[in-house]
Design a protein around this motif. Structure first.
Motif, PDB file in Angstrom:
ATOM      1  N   SER A  17       0.833  -1.212   0.000  1.00  0.00           N
ATOM      2  CA  SER A  17       0.000   0.000   0.000  1.00  0.00           C
ATOM      3  C   SER A  17       0.862   1.253   0.000  1.00  0.00           C
ATOM      4  CB  SER A  17      -0.967   0.070   1.154  1.00  0.00           C
ATOM      5  OG  SER A  17      -0.898  -0.914   2.044  1.00  0.00           O
ATOM      6  N   ASP A  18       2.049   1.185   0.596  1.00  0.00           N
ATOM      7  CA  ASP A  18       2.947   2.347   0.572  1.00  0.00           C
ATOM      8  C   ASP A  18       3.402   2.657  -0.853  1.00  0.00           C
ATOM      9  OD1 ASP A  18       2.780   2.689   3.297  1.00  0.00           O
ATOM     10  OD2 ASP A  18       4.663   1.648   3.733  1.00  0.00           O
ATOM     11  N   GLU A  19       3.703   1.621  -1.630  1.00  0.00           N
ATOM     12  CA  GLU A  19       4.108   1.830  -3.020  1.00  0.00           C
ATOM     13  C   GLU A  19       2.952   2.397  -3.844  1.00  0.00           C
ATOM     14  OE1 GLU A  19       7.405  -1.525  -4.046  1.00  0.00           O
ATOM     15  OE2 GLU A  19       5.400  -2.268  -3.513  1.00  0.00           O
ATOM     16  N   VAL A  20       1.762   1.897  -3.599  1.00  0.00           N
ATOM     17  CA  VAL A  20       0.581   2.389  -4.322  1.00  0.00           C
ATOM     18  C   VAL A  20       0.318   3.844  -3.948  1.00  0.00           C
ATOM     19  CG1 VAL A  20      -1.915   2.119  -4.603  1.00  0.00           C
ATOM     20  CG2 VAL A  20      -0.435   0.104  -4.590  1.00  0.00           C
ATOM     21  N   SER A  21       0.426   4.173  -2.668  1.00  0.00           N
ATOM     22  CA  SER A  21       0.213   5.563  -2.223  1.00  0.00           C
ATOM     23  C   SER A  21       1.267   6.495  -2.800  1.00  0.00           C
ATOM     24  CB  SER A  21       0.232   5.642  -0.700  1.00  0.00           C
ATOM     25  OG  SER A  21      -0.867   4.947  -0.169  1.00  0.00           O
ATOM     26  N   ALA A  22       2.513   6.036  -2.856  1.00  0.00           N
ATOM     27  CA  ALA A  22       3.586   6.866  -3.426  1.00  0.00           C
ATOM     28  C   ALA A  22       3.324   7.139  -4.905  1.00  0.00           C
ATOM     29  CB  ALA A  22       4.934   6.177  -3.236  1.00  0.00           C
ATOM     30  N   ALA A  23       2.857   6.119  -5.639  1.00  0.00           N
ATOM     31  CA  ALA A  23       2.534   6.309  -7.054  1.00  0.00           C
ATOM     32  C   ALA A  23       1.359   7.277  -7.210  1.00  0.00           C
ATOM     33  CB  ALA A  23       2.211   4.972  -7.706  1.00  0.00           C
ATOM     34  N   ALA A  24       0.350   7.147  -6.344  1.00  0.00           N
ATOM     35  CA  ALA A  24      -0.804   8.047  -6.394  1.00  0.00           C
ATOM     36  C   ALA A  24      -0.372   9.487  -6.109  1.00  0.00           C
ATOM     37  CB  ALA A  24      -1.870   7.602  -5.400  1.00  0.00           C
ATOM     38  N   LEU A  25       0.503   9.663  -5.132  1.00  0.00           N
ATOM     39  CA  LEU A  25       1.009  10.998  -4.802  1.00  0.00           C
ATOM     40  C   LEU A  25       1.750  11.601  -5.996  1.00  0.00           C
ATOM     41  CD1 LEU A  25       1.595  13.297  -2.809  1.00  0.00           C
ATOM     42  CD2 LEU A  25       3.572  11.967  -2.018  1.00  0.00           C
ATOM     43  N   ALA A  48      -7.606  13.435  -3.202  1.00  0.00           N
ATOM     44  CA  ALA A  48      -7.319  12.875  -4.528  1.00  0.00           C
ATOM     45  C   ALA A  48      -6.291  11.752  -4.424  1.00  0.00           C
ATOM     46  CB  ALA A  48      -6.817  13.978  -5.466  1.00  0.00           C
ATOM     47  N   VAL A  49      -5.266  11.947  -3.609  1.00  0.00           N
ATOM     48  CA  VAL A  49      -4.248  10.899  -3.431  1.00  0.00           C
ATOM     49  C   VAL A  49      -4.889   9.641  -2.858  1.00  0.00           C
ATOM     50  CG1 VAL A  49      -2.151  10.249  -2.177  1.00  0.00           C
ATOM     51  CG2 VAL A  49      -2.320  12.521  -3.214  1.00  0.00           C
ATOM     52  N   ARG A  50      -5.733   9.789  -1.831  1.00  0.00           N
ATOM     53  CA  ARG A  50      -6.396   8.624  -1.221  1.00  0.00           C
ATOM     54  C   ARG A  50      -7.280   7.898  -2.224  1.00  0.00           C
ATOM     55  NH1 ARG A  50      -6.970  12.278   2.929  1.00  0.00           N
ATOM     56  NH2 ARG A  50      -9.127  12.682   2.347  1.00  0.00           N
ATOM     57  N   GLU A  51      -8.064   8.654  -2.994  1.00  0.00           N
ATOM     58  CA  GLU A  51      -8.982   8.040  -3.949  1.00  0.00           C
ATOM     59  C   GLU A  51      -8.234   7.325  -5.070  1.00  0.00           C
ATOM     60  OE1 GLU A  51     -11.823  10.961  -5.246  1.00  0.00           O
ATOM     61  OE2 GLU A  51     -12.651  11.185  -3.235  1.00  0.00           O
ATOM     62  N   GLU A  57      -5.314   0.214  -6.141  1.00  0.00           N
ATOM     63  CA  GLU A  57      -5.283  -1.090  -5.476  1.00  0.00           C
ATOM     64  C   GLU A  57      -6.312  -2.040  -6.088  1.00  0.00           C
ATOM     65  OE1 GLU A  57      -5.645  -0.205  -1.301  1.00  0.00           O
ATOM     66  OE2 GLU A  57      -3.497   0.174  -1.122  1.00  0.00           O
ATOM     67  N   HIS A  58      -7.501  -1.526  -6.377  1.00  0.00           N
ATOM     68  CA  HIS A  58      -8.523  -2.353  -7.038  1.00  0.00           C
ATOM     69  C   HIS A  58      -8.054  -2.792  -8.422  1.00  0.00           C
ATOM     70  CE1 HIS A  58     -11.743  -2.283  -4.146  1.00  0.00           C
ATOM     71  NE2 HIS A  58     -11.561  -0.979  -3.981  1.00  0.00           N
TER      72      HIS A  58
END
Length: 89
Positions: A17-25, A48-51, A57-58
């Motif tokens: 989830s950290d990698e996914v959040s970093a990519a979203a950021l 926006a980052v959270r969404e 992830e989905h």
């Protein structure tokens, strides 16, 4: 594509989830054109980052491939080799 956003699909072990959040950021920073939003925009920036992280992830859970999972260490070594060639002087 932004150089800081790395492919996350089909790796063993799967993306965290950290990698996914970093990519979203990185995505939100790129699209918004800012690395640090103003106080007036901070809440919507964070939302926006959270969404985007949630949707990513989905996406990663639902993607199907027949290729064998890639090894993170091997892929990192390949990237370092490409960088050495690209930036060699």
């Amino acid at each position: 594509m932004c150089r800081n956003i790395r492919p996350l699909n089909n790796f063993e072990p799967p993306a965290t989830s950290d990698e996914v959040s970093a990519a979203a950021l990185q995505y939100v920073r790129k699209v918004s054109g800012t690395t640090k939003p103003s106080q007036a925009n901070q809440a919507i920036f964070d939302q926006a980052v959270r969404e985007i992280a949630h949707i990513t992830e989905h996406l990663l859970e639902d993607l199907v491939t027949t290729a064998p999972p890639k090894n993170r260490d091997v892929e990192a070594a390949k990237a370092r080799a490409r960088a050495e060639l690209r930036y060699a002087r």
